[in-house]
Design a protein around this motif. Structure first.
Motif, PDB file in Angstrom:
ATOM      1  N   LEU A  15      -4.461   1.324  -5.991  1.00  0.00           N
ATOM      2  CA  LEU A  15      -3.435   0.449  -5.729  1.00  0.00           C
ATOM      3  C   LEU A  15      -1.932   0.962  -6.251  1.00  0.00           C
ATOM      4  CD1 LEU A  15      -5.210  -2.854  -6.639  1.00  0.00           C
ATOM      5  CD2 LEU A  15      -3.956  -2.343  -4.626  1.00  0.00           C
ATOM      6  N   SER A  18      -0.548   4.029  -4.176  1.00  0.00           N
ATOM      7  CA  SER A  18      -0.075   3.692  -2.767  1.00  0.00           C
ATOM      8  C   SER A  18       1.168   2.860  -2.695  1.00  0.00           C
ATOM      9  CB  SER A  18      -1.253   3.063  -1.995  1.00  0.00           C
ATOM     10  OG  SER A  18      -1.485   1.585  -2.554  1.00  0.00           O
ATOM     11  N   ALA A  20       0.896  -0.122  -3.391  1.00  0.00           N
ATOM     12  CA  ALA A  20       0.480  -1.666  -3.355  1.00  0.00           C
ATOM     13  C   ALA A  20       1.128  -2.498  -4.663  1.00  0.00           C
ATOM     14  CB  ALA A  20      -0.873  -1.646  -2.840  1.00  0.00           C
ATOM     15  N   LEU A  23       4.222  -3.269  -4.856  1.00  0.00           N
ATOM     16  CA  LEU A  23       4.542  -4.537  -3.788  1.00  0.00           C
ATOM     17  C   LEU A  23       4.219  -5.733  -4.309  1.00  0.00           C
ATOM     18  CD1 LEU A  23       5.559  -5.227  -0.792  1.00  0.00           C
ATOM     19  CD2 LEU A  23       3.111  -4.862  -0.160  1.00  0.00           C
TER      20      LEU A  23
END
Length: 144
Positions: A15, A18, A20, A23
């Motif tokens: 996570l 990447s 993510a 985000l």
């Protein structure tokens, strides 16, 4: 259990690597920026508590700890109280036989029904949550 923990650590790392995690933090932070810090802490605890009733507590702790820390930093708050709230929320799994291993072990052996966990567990979750959210800022101040 050990395999699950290692898998969740790997997922947490993925996570982060990447993007993510960034985000998620970017999407959640504006929603929490309008509330008082204690309310943000309570919401993090509540989310953790709800998720830990549905998924194992270790998985929830590994996934939500970096999100909670990131949100706290984005809000200009100390991340420690938020991570502690995640740890307590993930450990206080009383309302289902799913969220914690001991609950699962006694579920069949004790002849309990799912509703037994709900009837006793939900009030325990509320009491534990209220005490946790009120006491954490006394030990770990929310503002750095």
């Amino acid at each position: 259990l050990l395999l699950l923990i290692v898998s969740m650590l790997t997922l947490g790392s993925a996570l982060d690597n990447s993007g993510a995690l960034a985000l998620i933090v970017a999407k959640v932070s504006p929603l929490l920026s309008t509330v008082q810090p204690i309310v943000a802490l309570a919401l993090v605890y509540t989310l953790t508590s709800i998720l830990t009733e549905l998924v194992t507590n270790n998985a929830v702790a590994v996934l939500l700890a970096p999100i909670a820390a990131g949100v706290a930093i984005q809000l200009g708050l100390d991340p420690r109280p938020f991570v502690v709230a995640v740890m307590f929320g993930a450990s206080a799994s009383f309302a289902t036989p799913i969220g914690y291993q001991t609950n699962t072990l006694v579920y069949n052996a004790g002849g309990y029904r799912f509703t037994d966990f709900l009837r006793i567990g939900i009030p325990m979750n509320i009491i534990t949550g209220a005490a946790t959210v009120l006491l954490i800022p006394l030990i770990w101040p929310l503002v750095p």
